[in-house]
Design a protein around this motif. Structure first.
Motif, short mmCIF file in Angstrom:
data_model
loop_
_atom_site.label_atom_id
_atom_site.label_comp_id
_atom_site.label_asym_id
_atom_site.label_seq_id
_atom_site.Cartn_x
_atom_site.Cartn_y
_atom_site.Cartn_z
N VAL A 95 0.85 -1.19 0.00
CA VAL A 95 0.00 0.00 0.00
C VAL A 95 0.89 1.23 0.00
CG1 VAL A 95 -1.67 1.34 1.35
CG2 VAL A 95 -1.92 -1.15 1.17
N THR A 96 0.64 2.16 -0.92
CA THR A 96 1.36 3.43 -0.91
C THR A 96 0.45 4.51 -0.33
OG1 THR A 96 0.65 4.18 -3.10
CG2 THR A 96 2.58 2.73 -3.01
N GLY A 97 1.05 5.46 0.38
CA GLY A 97 0.24 6.49 1.03
C GLY A 97 -0.55 5.95 2.20
N GLY A 98 -0.04 4.92 2.84
CA GLY A 98 -0.78 4.23 3.90
C GLY A 98 -0.70 4.88 5.26
N ALA A 99 -0.12 6.07 5.36
CA ALA A 99 -0.18 6.83 6.61
C ALA A 99 -1.04 8.07 6.44
CB ALA A 99 1.22 7.24 7.08
N GLY A 100 -1.67 8.22 5.28
CA GLY A 100 -2.58 9.32 5.04
C GLY A 100 -3.98 8.99 5.52
N PHE A 101 -4.92 9.84 5.18
CA PHE A 101 -6.30 9.69 5.67
C PHE A 101 -6.96 8.41 5.15
CE2 PHE A 101 -10.83 11.11 4.58
CZ PHE A 101 -11.36 10.54 5.74
N ILE A 102 -7.14 8.30 3.85
CA ILE A 102 -7.83 7.13 3.30
C ILE A 102 -6.93 5.90 3.38
CG2 ILE A 102 -9.06 6.17 1.33
CD1 ILE A 102 -9.55 9.03 0.36
N GLY A 103 -5.66 6.05 3.02
CA GLY A 103 -4.74 4.92 3.08
C GLY A 103 -4.58 4.37 4.48
N GLY A 104 -4.49 5.24 5.47
CA GLY A 104 -4.36 4.79 6.86
C GLY A 104 -5.58 4.03 7.32
N ASN A 105 -6.76 4.55 6.99
CA ASN A 105 -7.99 3.84 7.33
C ASN A 105 -8.04 2.48 6.63
OD1 ASN A 105 -10.30 5.23 9.01
ND2 ASN A 105 -9.30 6.89 7.88
N PHE A 106 -7.58 2.44 5.37
CA PHE A 106 -7.59 1.17 4.64
C PHE A 106 -6.68 0.15 5.32
CE2 PHE A 106 -5.93 -1.80 1.54
CZ PHE A 106 -7.09 -2.29 0.97
N VAL A 107 -5.48 0.55 5.70
CA VAL A 107 -4.55 -0.38 6.35
C VAL A 107 -5.14 -0.90 7.65
CG1 VAL A 107 -2.31 -0.53 7.50
CG2 VAL A 107 -2.48 0.57 5.27
N LEU A 108 -5.72 -0.02 8.45
CA LEU A 108 -6.32 -0.45 9.72
C LEU A 108 -7.45 -1.44 9.47
CD1 LEU A 108 -6.43 2.97 11.62
CD2 LEU A 108 -4.83 1.08 12.01
#
Length: 356
Positions: A5-18
């Motif tokens: 996942v790229t951008g996984g500490a941003g808003f949507i990316g972070g929510n996706f990873v969680l």
């Protein structure tokens, strides 16, 4: 098996990873450059989770991305990495071109090199999912039908133009090189961990801080609001069953004028955290000069995604916005940590000349 996942500490990316790790044991290699909107506080609950590997890196760094791909052999790459704030793109478009266009190009080339080296079965199973925006379609009149996947691209801001360019690159890498891609174009997201320069978190935090609630122009700009966890579910559905080369629009079926959104937030805050003087938070609403070229209306037709993959949003705007306001009231430490000096300076600069 793993995904990258790229951008996984941003808003949507972070929510996706969680959400991914909460619902799947499949490991995630999480790559984020950690610009102003990337925040490791969002991922604090998965500290020490062996299924989560965080790597601070730029998607444009082919050496790093190539090594991660070869080492971890992911079955999919999901690209959230992007500069995404329209106002910032107006003030400084160069960063948007560099990340959204050049960065996507370099990421595609890294992934293409990796994909070409896979065996036949792994090549067939691999997916590159590119997360984009409805803003690439331009703006709608009040009586126009919502954007469908067949709408022509008519971007109107440096941000949307850079995202349109990235979408075209993804399409071309599929048609020219055979890279198995999927593209999603979503409407305005909201929910937990949203960086507080965007409308909904800005209004919530300004309200409880006693600051003005800035509304661009007449506040009648219409957006289709999508709860971020519904968006994450849509991406999982597209990754699992989307047809290679296809685009899927993701929307919440929640068209709301900005002013109505702000008044709704004020009403919830009046209930959950009343002002000490007994007045409504709506008293803090302040109309300011509109942004240049502000699109009047966005709306998404998400019927293709429901028809082909069975996805539809679980949250209405009323349920999602209440959950969002409650989250910000309960997570004051997260908001305090992301509201750095640099963020406050940007907000002051953006709104200082708009007061009317």
């Amino acid at each position: 098996m793993a995904i990258l996942v790229t951008g996984g500490a941003g808003f949507i990316g972070g929510n996706f990873v969680l959400d991914w790790l909460a619902q799947s044991g499949e490991p995630v290699i999480n790559v984020d450059k950690l610009t102003y909107a990337g925040n490791l506080e969002t991922l604090k609950s998965i500290d020490g989770n062996p299924a989560h590997l965080f790597v601070k890196a730029d998607i444009g760094d082919r050496a790093v991305i190539g090594e991660l791909l070869r080492t971890h052999q992911p079955r999919a790459v999901i690209n959230f990495a992007a500069e995404s704030h329209v106002d910032r793109s107006i003030d400084g478009p160069g960063e948007f071109i560099q990340t959204n266009v050049v960065g996507t190009f370099n990421l595609l080339e890294s992934v293409r090199g990796y994909w070409n080296e896979l065996d036949e079965a792994a090549r067939a199973a691999f997916r590159f999912l590119h997360v984009s925006t409805d803003e690439v379609y331009g703006t709608l009149e009040a009586d126009d039908p919502p954007f469908s996947e067949s709408n022509a691209y008519e971007p109107n801001s440096p941000y949307s133009a850079s995202k349109a360019a990235s979408d075209h690159l993804v399409r071309a890498w599929h048609h020219t090189y055979g890279l198995p891609v999927l593209t999603t174009n979503c409407s305005n997201n909201y929910g937990p961990y949203h960086f507080p320069e965007k409308l909904i978190p800005l209004v919530i935090l300004n309200a409880i801080a006693g600051k003005p609630l800035p509304i661009y122009g007449d506040g009648q700009q219409v957006r289709d609001w999508l709860f971020v966890k519904d968006h994450c579910a849509a991406i999982r559905a597209v990754l699992a069953g989307g047809k290679v080369g296809e685009t899927y629009n993701v929307g919440g079926w929640n068209e709301k004028p900005n002013l109505d959104v702000v008044k709704t937030i004020c009403g919830i805050l009046d209930e959950l955290k009343p002002r000490t003087d007994g007045l409504s938070y709506a008293e803090q609403i302040a109309f300011v000069k509109d942004r240049p070229g502000h699109d009047r209306r966005y709306a998404i037709d998400a019927r293709k995604l429901e028809r082909e993959l069975g996805w539809k949003p679980a949250e209405t705007f009323e349920t999602g916005i209440r959950k969002t306001v409650a989250w910000y009231l309960e997570n004051t430490q997260w908001t305090a940590n992301v509201q750095s000096g640099a963020y406050l300076q940007w907000v002051e600069k953006n709104y200082a000349d708009r007061n009317s």
